[in-house]
Structure formats: C-alpha cells, structure tokens
Design an enzyme around this catalytic site. Structure first.
Site, PDB file in Angstrom:
ATOM      1  N   HIS A   1       0.841  -1.198   0.000  1.00 32.20           N
ATOM      2  CA  HIS A   1       0.000   0.000   0.000  1.00 32.20           C
ATOM      3  C   HIS A   1       0.879   1.252   0.000  1.00 32.20           C
ATOM      4  O   HIS A   1       1.862   1.346   0.743  1.00 32.20           O
ATOM      5  CB  HIS A   1      -0.904   0.016   1.239  1.00 32.20           C
ATOM      6  CG  HIS A   1      -1.615   1.321   1.457  1.00 32.20           C
ATOM      7  ND1 HIS A   1      -1.397   2.121   2.563  1.00 32.20           N
ATOM      8  CD2 HIS A   1      -2.536   1.971   0.691  1.00 32.20           C
ATOM      9  CE1 HIS A   1      -2.152   3.208   2.467  1.00 32.20           C
ATOM     10  NE2 HIS A   1      -2.851   3.141   1.351  1.00 32.20           N
ATOM     11  N   SER A   2       0.555   2.206  -0.866  1.00 32.93           N
ATOM     12  CA  SER A   2       1.232   3.505  -0.890  1.00 32.93           C
ATOM     13  C   SER A   2       2.749   3.330  -1.044  1.00 32.93           C
ATOM     14  O   SER A   2       3.197   2.719  -1.999  1.00 32.93           O
ATOM     15  CB  SER A   2       0.863   4.273   0.392  1.00 32.93           C
ATOM     16  OG  SER A   2       1.155   5.635   0.267  1.00 32.93           O
TER      17      SER A   2
END
Length: 291
Positions: free
Chosen positions: A103-104
């Site tokens: 994520h991210s």
C-alpha cells in the site's frame, strides 16, 4: 465480518536490527506479505486479516515504523534502502517466490523489488500507488540541498507529546482521510505512553525530505523491468497521482489488472472484503495459469 481469526506478533532479525510485524498465524497457508505505507504500520492491514484466513499473512513494520527498530544514528531512510530491507528479510527467512501486497509507499518499494528481484515475487498487488516517485532532473541540485538541510532540522527537533490516545487519533485524522476507527487501529500500534504523555514510536527522520528522486526515465525502466503479474487496486477518492501514474506507467507493465473501488487512500481498511475478493481472484487466476 468473520470472527474466528487471530493476530499474532512476529519479529525478524535483519542486519542486526529487529523488524516487527503481525501475522494471522496460519503457518500452513501460502505466504502473503503485506507492506504498509509511509508513517503507517503493519496494523493498517489488520482489517483484511478476517478475510485472509486461507493464507499465512505477514504484515511487517518498516524500520523506523511501528514496533520495528529505528536505523542507527548515522543512517537515514533512503527509498532504495527499503528495497534492501526487503531483500535482506527474504534472504534471512529463505523465502522463495511469494505473493506481495503493498500500500502507498509499500507498493512503490514492492515495484522496485519486483523489478530487481523477480525470482522472489509470484504476484504483486498494489493498493492506491503505482510506479515510484519521481522528480524533474532540473531540480536535482535543489532537491539535494533541501533534503540535506531537512536532515539538520530533524536532528535538533524534539518529539511532540499528546495528552491522550484520543488526541493522537484526532491528530492523525487531521492529516489523512482515515475515519476514527481506522485511525485508531494505526495509532495504537504507532504510539507509546510515557510519563510525559503519548509519543509517536516512528523515527523523526522519516519526515526528512529525500535528497534525491529518480528521474521519470529511471522510473519507467524499473516498471518496464517488472516481469511478474501485477494488480492495481485504487480508490476514486485516493491519491490523485495514482490516476496520472496509471496513464504513464500502466502501458509499461507486462501484465496489469486494474480495479477501481469507492473509497480513499486507505481503501483496503475501508473496504477490506472488496479488496480481499480481488486479491484472492488475482492470485487464484495466476495459480490456474501455472497448472
């Protein structure tokens, strides 16, 4: 939501320092490694655990985050060093090719890792991030100066304390699109209570400006070198750079599956069941192709 799941603490010694994390404890399942974003921690994947009981899920805290050790006092947090942390973890654990969810920032690190070490990646699921951060080559010197000066200011800055956990949760909500429940999940793992009050566990140096960024040409080469099947799950109210990155980097992937969900940057916490449905389908699809 399924109720029969556990959250187990895990730790790994990598290069003489501790990397902490959480697991669902299902050591008989196929390994699924989860990599969180900048200033988050492993708990950001906790909402997914009830729906991933068929996997052996491990979500780590990056160095300087959560319960993991900080880097030594003479070190910093270069982007490419996260990739080194990852390959060092793989080698110490003797992991072969596994499925990865990032994520991210964790997704960007995973992209670089997949490009450099394809033998360790079966599938890669990116959540609200694609490719890597870049900067115009003309800003190289300015970026260098800004980054090094920010290190000096971080060296003398002091930790801020919160009077309560609720105050810390509120502060986290103000700088993100997290709702109260999800902000609390991340904050509880990322904060500790001391005599002076509640202080963040994260290393202050994480907030330093990077003294360098890859050029767009370098970033495109990294993405073009990813040979593994990749899936992007992004949100309609997530980071604006994802839609731009999809146009720029999307055509460079050998295999790319894209899903857009309703939600914000932490869509995996907001819509865990929807995200897991897509993770499951993607991994199973690749398994079918391998048979």
């Amino acid at each position: 939501m399924p109720s029969d799941y556990t959250v187990k603490a895990v730790t790994f010694e990598v290069n003489g320092r501790k990397i902490s994390g959480i697991s669902n404890g299902n050591e008989q399942g196929k390994l699924l490694l989860c990599l969180h974003g900048w200033l988050d921690n492993a708990a950001s994947f906790q909402p997914l655990l009830p729906y991933l009981t068929n996997y052996h899920v491990i979500a780590i805290d990056w160095p300087g985050h959560g319960l993991s050790d900080h880097r030594s006092t003479d070190a910093h947090y270069h982007f490419l060093d996260w990739v080194y942390d990852l390959i060092a973890l793989f080698r110490t654990q003797q992991w072969q090719a596994i499925d990865i969810v990032g994520h991210s920032m964790g997704a960007m690190v995973a992209c670089s890792f997949a490009a450099a070490f394809p033998e360790h990646v079966r599938t890669l699921t990116l959540i609200d991030a694609i490719g890597v951060l870049t900067a115009d080559e003309a800003t190289t010197t300015t970026q260098l100066r800004k980054g090094l000066l920010s290190r000096l200011s971080r060296n003398i800055s002091t930790k801020k304390y919160h009077s309560s956990l609720a105050s810390a949760v509120e502060a986290r909500m103000q700088v993100s699109d997290l709702d109260k429940a999800n902000a609390k999940i991340i904050v509880q793992r990322g904060i500790e209570q001391t005599v002076q009050g509640f202080k963040w566990r994260s290393d202050n140096r994480l907030r330093s400006t990077s003294p360098y960024r890859l050029s767009m040409t370098q970033a495109e080469q990294i993405v073009a070198d990813i040979k593994n099947p990749v899936q992007l799950i992004y949100a309609n109210k997530g980071m604006s750079m994802v839609a731009k990155g999809l146009k720029r980097f999307g055509p460079l992937f050998k295999t790319l599956t894209v899903h857009k969900l309703i939600g914000g940057h932490h869509v995996h916490m907001e819509q865990p069941e929807q995200v897991v449905t897509r993770i499951n389908a993607f991994i199973h699809q690749q398994e079918f192709k391998e048979e």
